[in-house]
Design an enzyme around this catalytic site. Structure first.
Site, short mmCIF file in Angstrom:
data_model
loop_
_atom_site.label_atom_id
_atom_site.label_comp_id
_atom_site.label_asym_id
_atom_site.label_seq_id
_atom_site.Cartn_x
_atom_site.Cartn_y
_atom_site.Cartn_z
N ARG A 276 -38.07 -10.42 -7.65
CA ARG A 276 -37.14 -11.39 -7.08
C ARG A 276 -37.91 -12.49 -6.35
O ARG A 276 -37.57 -13.67 -6.44
CB ARG A 276 -36.16 -10.71 -6.12
CG ARG A 276 -35.16 -9.79 -6.79
CD ARG A 276 -34.15 -9.26 -5.81
NE ARG A 276 -33.28 -10.30 -5.29
CZ ARG A 276 -32.49 -10.15 -4.22
NH1 ARG A 276 -32.49 -9.01 -3.55
NH2 ARG A 276 -31.72 -11.13 -3.82
N CYS B 201 -35.14 -12.02 3.82
CA CYS B 201 -34.93 -11.23 2.60
C CYS B 201 -33.87 -11.97 1.79
O CYS B 201 -33.90 -13.18 1.70
CB CYS B 201 -34.51 -9.80 2.93
SG CYS B 201 -33.01 -9.69 3.94
#
Length: 308
Positions: free
Chosen positions: A207, A264
């Site tokens: 990611r 995040c």
């Protein structure tokens, strides 16, 4: 509150609940309310956490939902899990019987990801008592053979295992917000390229590199961020690393930076990294609460891919 010892093992929690402690430590604990909070939550199955709590939880634990209790409703900006309004969260804490002096133990079934969110939120609210994370989560509790209960608990004053209901009256939880623990999007943007600031991306590497993005509409990472997946704070057995281990790993990542900002996807799994950084002595580490999902909500913000 001990910043270097935020982790509690199942055996010690059981002893605290049942009063099987002696000496000064017992006096210290019994002088406060022990508050156990179940923070289980599955992103793709948002009702599963509440259902799991009803099926069985640590005796006396109350349930806090990530979407309803530990976040605000989504808006155009602020990310997928915006910070709760301080007064709203304070009201929820009051309803649960949690005071500023409570010793709070948070647990989940996700390695501490969601429980760390509550740990960080209480730091942000200026909580005065200890805030601890159950090492290994509810799985560790069950592995030790300790009991579970199905009855929903409205207030943490009800201590099932000890068979005692506290007579202490609930006081209103007043937030004492510590804004310096939060980094805004504007602050992050203003510090891009600053060699004295270390920006840490807590997501899985694919990611971060922008190879996959199963949740958010844009892939990649904030330019200049280094990738440190939050689960690296755990050992091979899924237990929390010691303070010495955290110090060894984070010193090579942080280097000589004066400031650390952690993010995040939505400000949840960055919290275990903040906790680990605090364990390692980097108590200046901030949370970019909106994180990647907030960053990409501003079309003008740059995006990096790959290992850059």
């Amino acid at each position: 509150m001990s910043l270097l010892s935020p982790i509690i093992r199942a055996e010690e929690l059981y002893k605290r609940i049942t009063g099987q402690m002696d000496g000064e430590r017992k006096q210290q604990i019994t002088a406060s309310t022990l508050a156990i909070v179940d923070c289980r939550f599955w992103l793709m199955e948002p009702e599963r956490g509440q259902a799991a709590y009803k099926e069985g939880h640590i005796p006396g634990a109350v349930y806090f939902d990530l979407d309803r209790d530990l976040s605000s409703p989504k808006a155009e900006h602020g990310g997928r899990h915006p910070l709760p309004q301080p007064q709203v969260l304070a009201q929820r804490l009051t309803e649960a019987g949690i005071t500023h002096e409570s010793v709070v133990v948070a647990y989940d079934a996700q390695g501490g990801a969601n429980a760390s969110r509550l740990w960080w939120l209480l730091q942000w609210l200026g909580h005065e008592g200890e805030v601890l994370l159950l090492d290994g989560g509810i799985q560790a509790w069950e592995q030790e053979g300790y009991p579970l209960e199905q009855e929903e608990v409205g207030s943490v004053f009800d201590n099932r295992l000890a068979g005692v209901v506290s007579s202490k009256e609930t006081s209103i939880y007043t937030p004492r917000v510590r804004d310096h623990l939060v980094a805004s999007m504007e602050e992050v943007a203003s510090k891009l390229g600053n060699p004295r600031v270390r920006l840490i991306d807590s997501r899985e590497s694919p990611r971060y590199r922008g190879e996959v993005e199963p949740i958010d509409p844009k892939a990649g990472h904030i330019p200049g961020a280094v990738n440190t997946f939050w689960q690296q704070s755990l050992d091979e057995a899924g237990r929390w690393r010691s303070a010495a281990e955290q110090q060894a790993r984070w010193s090579s990542i942080v280097g000589d930076a004066d400031e650390v900002i952690v993010y995040c996807g939505s400000g949840v799994t960055a919290c275990p990294n903040v906790l680990a950084l605090w364990q390692a002595g980097y108590t200046n580490a901030k949370l970019y609460a909106g994180s990647w999902s907030d960053w990409i909500s501003y079309s003008e913000n740059p995006i990096a891919t790959g290992e850059e």
